[in-house]
Enzyme design. Structure first.
Site, PDB file in Angstrom:
ATOM      1  N   ARG A   1       0.829  -1.092  -0.080  1.00 16.36           N
ATOM      2  CA  ARG A   1       0.177   0.128  -0.041  1.00 16.36           C
ATOM      3  C   ARG A   1       0.593   0.987  -0.049  1.00 16.36           C
ATOM      4  NH1 ARG A   1      -2.930  -3.720   2.968  1.00 16.36           N
ATOM      5  NH2 ARG A   1      -5.213  -3.955   0.888  1.00 16.36           N
TER       6      ARG A   1
ATOM      7  N   ASP B   1      -7.007 -14.079   1.491  1.00 23.10           N
ATOM      8  CA  ASP B   1      -8.238 -13.560   2.553  1.00 23.10           C
ATOM      9  C   ASP B   1      -8.511 -12.961   1.237  1.00 23.10           C
ATOM     10  OD1 ASP B   1      -5.488 -11.497   1.621  1.00 23.10           O
ATOM     11  OD2 ASP B   1      -6.388 -10.521   3.212  1.00 23.10           O
ATOM     12  N   GLU B   2     -10.094 -13.087   1.680  1.00 20.61           N
ATOM     13  CA  GLU B   2     -10.695 -11.299   0.853  1.00 20.61           C
ATOM     14  C   GLU B   2     -10.751 -11.295  -0.230  1.00 20.61           C
ATOM     15  OE1 GLU B   2     -11.027  -7.899   4.709  1.00 20.61           O
ATOM     16  OE2 GLU B   2      -8.618  -8.256   2.954  1.00 20.61           O
TER      17      GLU B   2
ATOM     18  N   GLU C   1      -2.462   1.013   4.452  1.00 16.38           N
ATOM     19  CA  GLU C   1      -3.232   1.929   3.412  1.00 16.38           C
ATOM     20  C   GLU C   1      -3.204   3.105   3.807  1.00 16.38           C
ATOM     21  OE1 GLU C   1      -4.296  -0.588   4.541  1.00 16.38           O
ATOM     22  OE2 GLU C   1      -5.648  -1.580   3.741  1.00 16.38           O
TER      23      GLU C   1
ATOM     24  N   TYR D   1      -3.913  -6.001  15.455  1.00 15.39           N
ATOM     25  CA  TYR D   1      -3.747  -5.193  14.738  1.00 15.39           C
ATOM     26  C   TYR D   1      -3.183  -3.038  14.522  1.00 15.39           C
ATOM     27  CZ  TYR D   1      -5.427  -8.213  10.804  1.00 15.39           C
ATOM     28  OH  TYR D   1      -5.636  -8.871   9.522  1.00 15.39           O
TER      29      TYR D   1
ATOM     30  N   ASP E   1       0.064  -6.729  -3.232  1.00 17.22           N
ATOM     31  CA  ASP E   1      -1.579  -6.359  -2.855  1.00 17.22           C
ATOM     32  C   ASP E   1      -1.843  -5.409  -4.455  1.00 17.22           C
ATOM     33  OD1 ASP E   1      -4.140  -5.941  -1.529  1.00 17.22           O
ATOM     34  OD2 ASP E   1      -3.383  -6.627  -0.132  1.00 17.22           O
TER      35      ASP E   1
ATOM     36  N   TRP F   1      -6.710 -14.337  12.030  1.00 18.37           N
ATOM     37  CA  TRP F   1      -6.733 -12.766  11.803  1.00 18.37           C
ATOM     38  C   TRP F   1      -8.009 -12.217  11.808  1.00 18.37           C
ATOM     39  CZ3 TRP F   1      -9.177  -8.984   8.669  1.00 18.37           C
ATOM     40  CH2 TRP F   1      -9.804  -9.588   7.084  1.00 18.37           C
TER      41      TRP F   1
ATOM     42  N   HIS G   1      -7.120  -9.740  -3.513  1.00 20.41           N
ATOM     43  CA  HIS G   1      -6.091  -8.725  -3.932  1.00 20.41           C
ATOM     44  C   HIS G   1      -4.696  -8.305  -4.597  1.00 20.41           C
ATOM     45  CE1 HIS G   1      -7.127  -7.089   0.294  1.00 20.41           C
ATOM     46  NE2 HIS G   1      -7.503  -8.240   0.482  1.00 20.41           N
TER      47      HIS G   1
ATOM     48  N   ASP H   1      -3.178  -1.764  12.630  1.00 23.17           N
ATOM     49  CA  ASP H   1      -2.866   0.112  11.806  1.00 23.17           C
ATOM     50  C   ASP H   1      -3.555   1.086  12.368  1.00 23.17           C
ATOM     51  OD1 ASP H   1      -4.606  -2.481  11.601  1.00 23.17           O
ATOM     52  OD2 ASP H   1      -4.962  -1.735   9.669  1.00 23.17           O
TER      53      ASP H   1
HETATM   54  C1  ACM Z   1      -6.816  -9.465   6.678  1.00 24.05           C
HETATM   55  O1  ACM Z   1      -6.576  -7.952   7.250  1.00 24.05           O
HETATM   56  N1  ACM Z   1      -7.345  -9.049   5.363  1.00 24.05           N
HETATM   57  C2  ACM Z   1      -5.040 -10.165   6.662  1.00 24.05           C
END
Ligand code: ACM
Ligand code: ZN
Length: 628
Positions: free
Chosen positions: A117, A275-276, A418, A367, A146, A342, A223, A369
């Protein structure tokens, strides 16, 4: 007086000699001025020490050490060079004579850096490795790829860097809001960069010296917008940004990339993300559908599993192990995979109950962030509040069933990037919270006391060494309403809901009158979240004079939480006929993270108070309705 003074000095000396992060298993203070520059003896692989540590688990045995620091110099005993290196990290923090016996609680003590990011270069990474190793952190997980940029040289697919390591928009936010455009190296507006293989070799040489493992992460199948941009043949079709598990071109690319990654990084684990992934396009992609039919896959989750299993076979065939985010459990876990939990701890629980290993990185504790202090005084975070003491309070074995505990490899702090545009900001978010992660991973729970004092000393030294750490001495701490509660006339009164909450129940129907305020974080279980109007009626039990009605709303644009457009207060004596007592408009034009009271003096008698908040957009979050 003289005696008191001496006693104070003795206590101070005891504390400072014991000021270690992470806290060791045993430390005994001794008299005298220490000589940290003279090594008296070094026994690595000594018989007596091997016997003393024989009952430890193999991983703890390997890193165990004994260190004695005296006025004459220091002595180290260890079973391995790694144990010896860990002892030297302890030595660097000692400022009094001491005898230390120590070994880790967990074998995996990690930190993840997202360099996609916002790119962080080799020199920055080397600088952080030095600080991390002083905390006995032994894994650096690099999130190398990513949507926002591919950050690793790959010779077989050169467009991954020439086309997708550069973008328009120096900040992720700018890139995100201006159409997510990629750029080319050297173009005037190009922001980005990547690690060359030479950079990686330098990082790996340093990691070896620091007895640290670097785990590379190559994201798939989500991603992956940057991959599909550089090589459209691995996507489902135009407008889709996940990799297509239906196409052989996808596996050709992934295996080729992984072959180079495995050739470069010696780590046992190769992280494949997982993920995601937005699997929607797979539902209508002819190649994905053909694959599902041919392989007898009943859902798109199973299609992701197919991809992960195939990649695992490739990784295992190269003598490595697959590590992935907890989504790899969906649709069936591949046979030898290790899970990084996570989304809370449930992914870890599920993995170990299936006999797999897991690394714990639950967002609530790990986390980094999230902002670490009062958001009003902090640079913008990704959403949420995670102070040092909450990170430190985590136990990776909490929630884990007894029979699965041996499968918990350890813990990791994750720093997603991010909202972290500068390298200085990265350091600010890392320290001192990563020291709490280190202690959670290394120290026995009974030795974790006195952390704030110990970590402050460690952090001050780090700042003096040129790191932009958060100065924990200046911590403001949790929101006062959270710590001390809110006293008012409606506490304990019944609330009737004309509309209902969405996904964030807090304390249900007791929330607005329980006298308990929310904290800085909307997700702390004390804020109630609504995707529509809030419309409730408080029953004060009897008719009485009402002078003030109000509620504090949380605004946080990142997770789509906004202030109300307006708030109405209505009063009634009988619960049937209500009179409007006030309308409070929203006068804040530019929303940013804030906690805003929509309150008003009122004049009237009432038993029933109706409180209505009309949404602007997104969520509304409210913790209490104050009545006086
Ligand atoms: C994540 O935080 N998407 C692994
Ligand atoms: Zn497809």
């Amino acid at each position: 007086m003289k005696h008191l003074f001496a006693a104070v000095i003795a206590i101070f000396a005891a504390l400072s000699a014991q000021a270690q992060v992470p806290a060791p298993v045993q430390m005994t203070r001794m008299e005298g001025a220490p000589n940290t520059s003279r090594e008296l003896s070094r026994k690595i692989g000594g018989k007596a020490f091997a016997r003393k540590t024989a009952s430890l688990p193999a991983f703890a045995w390997e890193e165990a050490y004994e260190l004695t620091l005296t006025p004459k110099g220091y002595k180290v005993e260890a079973n391995t060079e790694t144990g010896y290196f860990r002892a030297l990290q302890t030595l660097r923090q000692l400022d009094g004579c001491a005898a230390v016996y120590d070994y880790p609680r967990f074998q995996y003590r990690g930190f993840m850096l997202d360099i996609s990011r916002h790119f962080r270069d080799k020199d920055f990474i080397l600088k952080q490795m030095k600080a991390l190793s002083s905390l006995k952190i032994n894994v650096l997980h690099l999130h190398l790829t990513d949507d926002a940029g591919w950050r690793l040289q790959v010779d077989s697919y050169p467009k991954l860097t020439s086309e997708a390591a550069w973008r328009e928009g120096a900040t992720w936010k700018e890139w995100q809001t201006t159409g997510r455009k990629y750029s080319k190296e050297g173009a005037p507006e190009a922001y980005g960069g990547y690690l060359t293989k030479a950079d990686v070799r330098e990082i790996l040489a340093e990691a070896e010296r620091l007895h640290m493992t670097v785990i590379p992460e190559i994201e798939m199948p989500g991603h992956s917008r940057e991959v599909v941009f550089a090589y459209p043949e691995v996507g489902c079709r135009e407008g889709s940004y996940e990799l297509c598990p239906g196409k052989e071109a996808t596996f050709t690319l992934l295996e080729s990339v992984l072959e180079e990654v495995i050739g470069l990084f010696p780590s046992e684990y190769i992280h494949i993300g997982g993920d995601e992934a937005d699997k929607e396009h797979w539902e209508s992609c002819p190649d994905c559908q053909a694959r599902m039919q041919a392989e007898g896959l009943g859902s798109v989750e199973e299609l992701q599993s197919y991809l992960v299993r195939r990649i695992e076979r490739f990784i295992n065939a190269h003598g490595r192990q697959l590590l992935g985010w907890d989504e790899i459990l969906e649709g069936g876990l591949s046979p030898n995979a290790t899970v990084m939990s996570w989304r809370g701890t449930k992914g870890g629980i599920e993995a170990v109950s299936q006999g797999h290993d897991a690394v714990m990185t639950p967002g609530r504790y790990c986390y980094l962030d999230k902002v670490q202090d009062a958001p009003l005084y902090e640079p913008e975070g990704f959403g949420g509040y995670l102070p040092l003491d909450v990170v430190h309070s985590y136990d990776p074995l909490q929630d884990i069933p007894e029979e699965g505990k041996s499968h918990i490899l350890g813990v990791q702090g994750n720093l997603w990037h991010e909202r972290i545009p500068t390298p200085e900001h990265t350091e600010y978010m890392m320290y001192p919270r990563v020291a709490a992660i280190a202690e959670v991973g290394w120290s026995q729970p009974e030795n974790k006391d006195g952390f704030l004092e110990r970590v402050t000393r460690w952090n001050d030294a780090l700042i003096a060494d040129g790191y932009n750490a958060f100065d924990i001495k200046k911590e403001y701490g949790e929101r006062p309403a959270f710590k001390s509660g809110i006293r008012h006339k409606a506490v304990g009164k019944k609330v009737t809901y004309n509309t209902t909450w969405s996904g964030y129940p807090a304390a249900g129907e007791a929330t607005f009158t329980d006298g308990i305020g929310g904290g800085w974080s909307y997700g702390d279980g004390r804020w109630q979240g609504f995707l529509k109007a809030i419309d409730v009626v408080i029953d004060m039990d009897e008719v009485q004079d009402i002078h003030f009605v109000g509620g504090t709303f949380l605004c946080e644009p990142g997770p789509d939480i906004f202030l109300p457009k307006s708030v109405e207060v209505w009063l009634s004596e009988d619960g049937e006929r209500f009179e409007q007592a006030a309308v409070i408009p929203n006068e804040i034009q530019e929303p940013s993270q804030s906690y805003v009271l929509f309150g008003t003096p009122v004049q009237g008698k009432a038993r029933y108070i109706r409180f209505v908040a009309h949404p602007t957009r997104g969520f509304q979050f409210l913790d209490e309705i104050v009545v006086n």
